[in-house]
Design a protein around this motif. Structure first.
Motif, PDB file in Angstrom:
ATOM      1  N   ALA A  90      16.632   1.791 -40.889  1.00 41.26           N
ATOM      2  CA  ALA A  90      16.692   0.647 -41.805  1.00 41.26           C
ATOM      3  C   ALA A  90      18.138   0.247 -42.089  1.00 41.26           C
ATOM      4  N   LEU A  91      19.014   1.233 -42.221  1.00 46.11           N
ATOM      5  CA  LEU A  91      20.434   0.937 -42.438  1.00 46.11           C
ATOM      6  C   LEU A  91      21.020   0.228 -41.226  1.00 46.11           C
ATOM      7  N   PHE A  92      20.674   0.699 -40.043  1.00 44.22           N
ATOM      8  CA  PHE A  92      21.140   0.054 -38.821  1.00 44.22           C
ATOM      9  C   PHE A  92      20.660  -1.390 -38.756  1.00 44.22           C
ATOM     10  N   LEU A  93      19.400  -1.625 -39.105  1.00 45.47           N
ATOM     11  CA  LEU A  93      18.848  -2.978 -39.085  1.00 45.47           C
ATOM     12  C   LEU A  93      19.552  -3.874 -40.099  1.00 45.47           C
ATOM     13  N   CYS A  94      19.731  -3.372 -41.315  1.00 40.51           N
ATOM     14  CA  CYS A  94      20.331  -4.183 -42.380  1.00 40.51           C
ATOM     15  C   CYS A  94      21.792  -4.508 -42.117  1.00 40.51           C
ATOM     16  N   LEU A  95      22.493  -3.646 -41.372  1.00 37.37           N
ATOM     17  CA  LEU A  95      23.894  -3.905 -41.067  1.00 37.37           C
ATOM     18  C   LEU A  95      24.069  -4.746 -39.812  1.00 37.37           C
ATOM     19  N   THR A  96      23.259  -4.497 -38.816  1.00 38.97           N
ATOM     20  CA  THR A  96      23.466  -5.125 -37.508  1.00 38.97           C
ATOM     21  C   THR A  96      22.862  -6.516 -37.423  1.00 38.97           C
ATOM     22  N   LEU A  97      21.640  -6.687 -37.913  1.00 39.87           N
ATOM     23  CA  LEU A  97      20.954  -7.964 -37.751  1.00 39.87           C
ATOM     24  C   LEU A  97      21.687  -9.126 -38.429  1.00 39.87           C
ATOM     25  N   PRO A  98      22.178  -9.000 -39.672  1.00 45.01           N
ATOM     26  CA  PRO A  98      22.933 -10.124 -40.250  1.00 45.01           C
ATOM     27  C   PRO A  98      24.180 -10.496 -39.444  1.00 45.01           C
ATOM     28  N   ILE A  99      24.859  -9.492 -38.879  1.00 42.42           N
ATOM     29  CA  ILE A  99      26.043  -9.793 -38.062  1.00 42.42           C
ATOM     30  C   ILE A  99      25.640 -10.567 -36.815  1.00 42.42           C
ATOM     31  N   GLU A 100      24.563 -10.150 -36.169  1.00 48.65           N
ATOM     32  CA  GLU A 100      24.096 -10.863 -34.976  1.00 48.65           C
ATOM     33  C   GLU A 100      23.711 -12.298 -35.299  1.00 48.65           C
ATOM     34  N   ILE A 101      23.029 -12.499 -36.428  1.00 46.17           N
ATOM     35  CA  ILE A 101      22.615 -13.858 -36.807  1.00 46.17           C
ATOM     36  C   ILE A 101      23.837 -14.709 -37.135  1.00 46.17           C
ATOM     37  N   PHE A 175      27.754   5.864 -34.956  1.00 46.47           N
ATOM     38  CA  PHE A 175      26.849   4.862 -35.516  1.00 46.47           C
ATOM     39  C   PHE A 175      27.419   3.460 -35.305  1.00 46.47           C
ATOM     40  N   VAL A 176      28.712   3.303 -35.562  1.00 49.98           N
ATOM     41  CA  VAL A 176      29.365   1.998 -35.375  1.00 49.98           C
ATOM     42  C   VAL A 176      29.366   1.606 -33.900  1.00 49.98           C
ATOM     43  N   SER A 177      29.536   2.574 -33.004  1.00 48.39           N
ATOM     44  CA  SER A 177      29.541   2.284 -31.569  1.00 48.39           C
ATOM     45  C   SER A 177      28.200   1.728 -31.117  1.00 48.39           C
ATOM     46  N   VAL A 178      27.115   2.329 -31.590  1.00 47.86           N
ATOM     47  CA  VAL A 178      25.789   1.817 -31.245  1.00 47.86           C
ATOM     48  C   VAL A 178      25.598   0.409 -31.808  1.00 47.86           C
ATOM     49  N   MET A 179      26.101   0.164 -33.020  1.00 47.10           N
ATOM     50  CA  MET A 179      26.030  -1.172 -33.602  1.00 47.10           C
ATOM     51  C   MET A 179      26.761  -2.192 -32.730  1.00 47.10           C
ATOM     52  N   ILE A 180      27.967  -1.836 -32.288  1.00 52.55           N
ATOM     53  CA  ILE A 180      28.771  -2.765 -31.487  1.00 52.55           C
ATOM     54  C   ILE A 180      28.058  -3.129 -30.188  1.00 52.55           C
ATOM     55  N   MET A 181      27.464  -2.154 -29.518  1.00 56.22           N
ATOM     56  CA  MET A 181      26.776  -2.438 -28.263  1.00 56.22           C
ATOM     57  C   MET A 181      25.537  -3.285 -28.487  1.00 56.22           C
ATOM     58  N   ASP A 182      24.821  -3.044 -29.579  1.00 53.99           N
ATOM     59  CA  ASP A 182      23.637  -3.861 -29.863  1.00 53.99           C
ATOM     60  C   ASP A 182      24.050  -5.290 -30.210  1.00 53.99           C
ATOM     61  N   ILE A 183      25.126  -5.449 -30.969  1.00 50.50           N
ATOM     62  CA  ILE A 183      25.623  -6.787 -31.307  1.00 50.50           C
ATOM     63  C   ILE A 183      26.055  -7.522 -30.043  1.00 50.50           C
ATOM     64  N   TRP A 184      26.731  -6.812 -29.122  1.00 49.75           N
ATOM     65  CA  TRP A 184      27.152  -7.444 -27.876  1.00 49.75           C
ATOM     66  C   TRP A 184      25.946  -7.920 -27.062  1.00 49.75           C
ATOM     67  N   GLN A 185      24.885  -7.135 -27.036  1.00 46.70           N
ATOM     68  CA  GLN A 185      23.752  -7.474 -26.183  1.00 46.70           C
ATOM     69  C   GLN A 185      22.883  -8.575 -26.767  1.00 46.70           C
ATOM     70  N   TRP A 186      22.699  -8.605 -28.083  1.00 46.66           N
ATOM     71  CA  TRP A 186      21.678  -9.476 -28.653  1.00 46.66           C
ATOM     72  C   TRP A 186      22.195 -10.626 -29.489  1.00 46.66           C
ATOM     73  N   THR A 187      23.499 -10.726 -29.720  1.00 42.62           N
ATOM     74  CA  THR A 187      24.034 -11.942 -30.346  1.00 42.62           C
ATOM     75  C   THR A 187      23.754 -13.181 -29.490  1.00 42.62           C
ATOM     76  N   PRO A 188      23.878 -13.126 -28.150  1.00 46.35           N
ATOM     77  CA  PRO A 188      23.527 -14.307 -27.353  1.00 46.35           C
ATOM     78  C   PRO A 188      22.077 -14.758 -27.540  1.00 46.35           C
ATOM     79  N   PHE A 189      21.162 -13.820 -27.729  1.00 42.75           N
ATOM     80  CA  PHE A 189      19.769 -14.192 -27.982  1.00 42.75           C
ATOM     81  C   PHE A 189      19.661 -15.021 -29.244  1.00 42.75           C
ATOM     82  N   CYS A 190      20.316 -14.575 -30.310  1.00 42.69           N
ATOM     83  CA  CYS A 190      20.300 -15.336 -31.566  1.00 42.69           C
ATOM     84  C   CYS A 190      20.942 -16.698 -31.369  1.00 42.69           C
TER      85      CYS A 190
END
Length: 309
Positions: A90-101, A175-190
């Motif tokens: 849940a913490l990962f979702l709450c931190l990563t998803l707003p950044i991607e959006i 934890f931050v490294s996993v966030m960065i890779m997820d943001i890199w992969q899925w920001t284009p989708f958003c």
């Protein structure tokens, strides 16, 4: 005369074989897709639901799989490790998803205002590349980027005077490294989804709004926001579901470590099912995760999509 008689008889019903199966070709073209959905989706779900009510341990199949009711669910709900993994997810979702959006909206606004058609087309194609990369490959790329000896991350941070960090061995940095890779992969989708919403805004209304006010924030909030909300709802639902079941990239990149720093709920369920060999408990945890995903999706539809409607 003939057409009036046809309307009087009503629409023609499809011919049926043996009174059961329709003769329409569309039905027969759907059969492979229905069979694939039943084999790949419905059957595993029913099997997991069945296993969740039984004691099913792979290391002790000799004792059978007796029915134990809701014991697996009770054990899951009283397991502190399960709640820690769920809270970490849940913490990962709450931190990563707003950044991607936020980054996706910024990119979508830039592409929407871009004048050159060929440059806009090239930018859209480049946005597809991270999305087309498989999760396991993203994890391997992350291991290379955040490697202490030859990783690009330490080279870039060294340019601003930060000493080399052991990214994947430090709990917070992993934890931050996993966030960065997820943001890199899925920001284009958003970005692509939000760009589709921006393309639905009438051009005449945008031009009139720009004549009224030069502030892009006012135009975004009052004119473009209603067109963005349906796409935003889709992003929230799809990305939340993906993050709750995120496994491949995390397991390839950190194996859930160091310690339990990146052991998200899907990694924990895999550990219970295939390292502790307790398929019954893992199935109960997966069913609970499915219920949480459905509830979260309904909340998005209720509070975000309703506003768009």
């Amino acid at each position: 005369m003939a057409s009036s008689a046809m309307h009087a008889r009503g629409p023609r019903k499809p011919t049926r074989y043996f009174g059961i199966l329709p003769r329409s070709p569309a039905f027969w073209f759907l059969i492979p897709a229905i069979a694939a959905l039943a084999i790949i989706g419905i059957y595993p779900l029913l099997l997991a639901l069945y296993n969740s009510f039984h004691q099913y341990k792979l290391a002790d199949l000799g004792s059978g799989t007796p029915f134990i009711g809701v014991d697996n669910y009770v054990a899951t709900l009283t397991d502190p490790t399960f709640w820690e993994a769920l809270g970490r997810t849940a913490l990962f979702l709450c931190l990563t998803l707003p950044i991607e959006i936020a980054l996706g909206l910024f990119a979508a606004l830039l592409l929407h205002r871009m004048e050159l058609p060929w440059l806009r087309a090239a930018a859209r194609v480049s946005l597809v590349i991270p999305m087309a990369t498989t999760y396991a490959v993203v994890g391997l790329i992350g291991r290379l980027i955040f490697n202490r000896q030859f990783g690009v991350a330490n080279y870039l941070t060294g340019l601003i005077g930060i000493p080399p960090q052991d990214w994947l061995a430090d709990p917070t940095l992993a934890f931050v490294s996993v966030m960065i890779m997820d943001i890199w992969q899925w920001t284009p989708f958003c970005a692509l989804i939000l760009l589709a919403g921006l393309s639905m805004v009438p051009k005449e209304a945008e031009e009139a709004a720009r004549l009224e006010t030069p502030k892009w924030s006012m135009i975004l909030w009052h004119l473009q926001r209603p067109y963005l909300l349906p796409g935003l709802t889709a992003i929230l639902i799809l990305r939340s579901a993906d993050m709750l079941k995120m496994f491949d990239a995390v397991f390839t990149m950190t194996r859930g470590g160091p310690g339990a720093a990146t052991e998200f709920i899907s990694v924990y369920i895999q550990r219970v099912g295939f390292r502790l060999f307790d398929q019954g408990m893992a199935s109960a945890q997966a069913i609970i995760l499915l219920i949480l995903t459905i509830v979260l999706s309904r909340l998005y539809i209720r509070f975000v999509y309703r506003e768009a409607a």
